[in-house]
Write a protein that holds these residues in place. Structure first.
Motif, mmCIF file in Angstrom:
data_model
loop_
_atom_site.group_PDB
_atom_site.id
_atom_site.type_symbol
_atom_site.label_atom_id
_atom_site.label_comp_id
_atom_site.label_asym_id
_atom_site.label_seq_id
_atom_site.Cartn_x
_atom_site.Cartn_y
_atom_site.Cartn_z
ATOM 1 N N ILE A 291 -6.075 11.251 -6.404
ATOM 2 C CA ILE A 291 -5.533 10.303 -5.416
ATOM 3 C C ILE A 291 -6.323 9.002 -5.442
ATOM 4 C CG2 ILE A 291 -5.185 9.887 -2.949
ATOM 5 C CD1 ILE A 291 -4.727 12.968 -2.709
ATOM 6 N N CYS A 292 -7.650 9.110 -5.550
ATOM 7 C CA CYS A 292 -8.486 7.903 -5.618
ATOM 8 C C CYS A 292 -8.154 7.086 -6.868
ATOM 9 C CB CYS A 292 -9.962 8.279 -5.634
ATOM 10 S SG CYS A 292 -10.592 8.915 -4.065
ATOM 11 N N MET A 294 -5.336 7.121 -8.670
ATOM 12 C CA MET A 294 -3.992 6.568 -8.639
ATOM 13 C C MET A 294 -3.834 5.477 -7.587
ATOM 14 S SD MET A 294 -2.843 7.894 -11.227
ATOM 15 C CE MET A 294 -1.342 6.919 -11.107
ATOM 16 N N THR A 295 -4.702 5.490 -6.580
ATOM 17 C CA THR A 295 -4.725 4.353 -5.643
ATOM 18 C C THR A 295 -5.111 3.095 -6.391
ATOM 19 O OG1 THR A 295 -5.280 5.741 -3.737
ATOM 20 C CG2 THR A 295 -5.841 3.405 -3.584
ATOM 21 N N ASN A 298 -2.254 2.016 -8.790
ATOM 22 C CA ASN A 298 -1.096 1.423 -8.114
ATOM 23 C C ASN A 298 -1.395 0.039 -7.550
ATOM 24 O OD1 ASN A 298 1.347 3.281 -8.060
ATOM 25 N ND2 ASN A 298 -0.288 4.721 -7.566
ATOM 26 N N TYR A 416 0.207 10.562 -7.795
ATOM 27 C CA TYR A 416 0.745 9.235 -8.118
ATOM 28 C C TYR A 416 1.273 8.550 -6.863
ATOM 29 C CZ TYR A 416 3.627 5.879 -10.821
ATOM 30 O OH TYR A 416 4.192 4.761 -11.361
ATOM 31 N N GLY A 419 -1.203 7.667 -4.137
ATOM 32 C CA GLY A 419 -1.836 6.414 -4.545
ATOM 33 C C GLY A 419 -0.939 5.233 -4.243
ATOM 34 N N SER A 423 -1.608 2.057 -1.676
ATOM 35 C CA SER A 423 -1.512 0.668 -2.154
ATOM 36 C C SER A 423 -0.240 -0.020 -1.673
ATOM 37 C CB SER A 423 -1.529 0.650 -3.690
ATOM 38 O OG SER A 423 -0.356 1.243 -4.202
#
Length: 521
Positions: A291-292, A294-295, A298, A416, A419, A423
């Motif tokens: 998650i970190c 994909m943040t 994004n 994904y 994230g 964002s």
């Protein structure tokens, strides 16, 4: 017996962080964790008995006709997703005039779409891992078509926000399913280049939307609604394509085994839920990292794309037509960069290739923001997006390889889209901050969207480098051989086992031959 019952189960993970980090890097060997984090220049994924080559055309030739059909269906679905999402970015000014609101309020529609995508990723990802790829993706694409069509019929700002929020839920399910469908049916050695081509379906969708916007919407008598109506037609076509192609092989095999074992639907569902809980317990560290990362990814893409047409028109004073042309050129760079980087990652390793792309992008930021003429801005857009989408071209295969093997659609898709949710305010941040930062252009004071985009992207790149450096590695994973999510033990399966499946099979053969020779002696 199917292939997913045959791979070695040497690393059964537990809920402890140390157990999960023990298999963090599949090729770790005797290295310390920090030493294993340093990407190697001499990275050479082992494909054992598989044919491999560095010739990209020979790599693509490894994919059989049915593999290409699966790949095309995934690519087409993802292209529709890109088209439908960026329709709003391309029509910001026209939507503002239609609904009588400013740019910041129109970007709320982008934010809502991104926020609700994580809901769709969870719903459709779980359904795809439970019931298979085919019909879940077909239904998902048809819902996309309905909400895209609805977007074109909206007459008030409130209606538009509501429809785009629902659209975000449907859109959120596409990526995980598209990536899983496309890549699990491609030979391991060709997955890098295919990953790059697949991911750039998003840029291809943006490019197609920009071309239609230029050729239809910007023409006399054209309206913004036509862009959305055409997008709905593309999504229906993608659904028809997927409906005509069989289910993925591993789900067909799993279904046959369940029938042979007398397992009914209720039993399969109970097993699925049990394995979901097991997967979450034994992969929570991986989930937080994903998650970190994909943040950052994004923010990287949305921060450089969502407000790009508005930036060109407002800050740089380009016409709508020139803005569309610059967007088309930038997306050509994105498609080239993503395809090349995906191919290169097969030999440098996924993480090192991403790091190179991020550093490469940083070099082009000045060309992206400093010129005031069309040629310079178009060139800046081309090179920046070749780097941004170069890094993104590696994401489908990288996430596919490091995700819990039986939950690639739901785990990768949800990471994904969470994230994306984190964002989601990228366009609003840039719109708000840009309106406060003013610049004089041709004697007129305008919002300085270029400066805030550069600041945001710079901070994001630093975050990405940290996340990727400490990221897991499972290059060359045979995830197509993994158990499906309705089979016992699938939740605890480690990605490291799937990296060495071919190597271990060869070692077993050699050991057996050696024992035969010794016994005869």
């Amino acid at each position: 017996m199917s292939t997913h019952d045959e791979y070695p189960q040497g690393h059964i993970q537990t809920a402890s962080a140390s157990s999960q980090l023990a298999t963090w890097h599949a090729e770790r060997g005797n290295k310390s964790f920090l030493r294993a984090c340093i990407p190697s220049w001499s990275h050479n994924p082992v494909y054992a008995s598989e044919e491999t080559t560095k010739n990209p055309f020979k790599l693509l030739a490894m994919v059989g006709p049915m593999g290409w059909l699966y790949f095309f269906s995934g690519w087409f679905a993802w292209t529709c997703d890109g088209y439908d999402f960026f329709a709003v970015s391309l029509t910001v000014d026209k939507l503002g005039k239609q609904f009588g609101v400013d740019t910041k309020k129109i970007t709320t529609a982008i934010t809502l779409t991104l926020l609700f995508r994580s809901v769709g990723a969870l719903i459709f990802g779980v359904l795809a891992d439970r019931f298979g790829r085919k019909w879940v993706l077909v239904c998902n694409l048809l819902l996309i078509a309905v909400f895209e069509l609805g977007s074109g019929f909206c007459n008030t700002y409130q209606e538009f926000l509501a429809v785009r929020a629902l659209f975000g839920i449907a859109m959120g399910g596409i990526w995980g399913q598209a990536a899983a469908t496309a890549l699990e049916n491609v030979p391991v050695a060709a997955r890098g280049i295919c990953s790059g081509i697949l991911q750039q379906g998003y840029s291809a969708g943006y490019l197609i939307a920009a071309v239609i916007n230029l050729g239809v919407v910007d023409k006399e008598g054209g309206t913004w609604r036509e862009l959305y109506f055409i997008g709905a037609g593309f999504s229906v076509a993608a659904a028809i394509v997927r409906a005509c192609i069989p289910e993925s092989r591993q789900y067909i095999l799993a279904r046959e085994e369940s029938r042979a074992a007398g397992q009914n639907t209720s039993q399969k569902s109970k097993m699925f839920m049990k394995e979901v809980v097991s997967m979450l317990k034994t992969n929570w560290v991986r989930a937080i990292w994903a998650i970190c990362m994909m943040t950052g990814f994004n923010f990287f893409s949305h921060g450089s794309q969502d407000l790009y047409p508005k930036y060109l028109q407002t800050t740089k004073g380009l016409s709508s037509a020139l803005s569309s042309k610059a967007t088309i050129i930038a997306n050509c760079g994105a498609i080239a960069g993503g395809s090349i980087a995906g191919y290169v990652s097969q030999y440098t390793g996924r993480r090192l290739a991403i790091i190179i792309c991020v550093l490469y992008t940083a070099c082009w930021i000045p060309l992206w923001t400093l010129p005031n003429n069309f040629g310079g801005l178009a060139a800046g857009g081309f090179f920046v997006q070749s780097g941004v989408q170069g890094a993104w071209g590696i994401v489908p295969i990288y996430l596919g390889e490091v995700s819990p093997p039986a939950f690639r659609a739901s785990f990768a898709g949800l990471a994904y889209q969470l994230g994306n949710a984190a964002s989601s305010a990228a366009a609003q941040i840039e719109a708000d901050a840009g309106s406060r930062l003013r610049i004089i252009v041709r004697g007129k004071e305008v919002a300085d969207y270029g400066k805030i985009q550069s600041i945001l992207i710079g901070a994001v790149m630093a975050w990405m480098l940290i996340c990727v450096f400490f990221g897991p590695e499972a290059d060359g994973s045979h995830f197509e051989s993994a158990a499906v999510a309705t089979q016992s033990g699938s939740g605890k399966a480690a990605t490291a086992d799937l990296v060495h499946i071919e190597r271990k099979a060869q070692e077993d053969i050699h050991d057996h031959e050696h024992r035969d020779i010794e016994s005869k002696a």
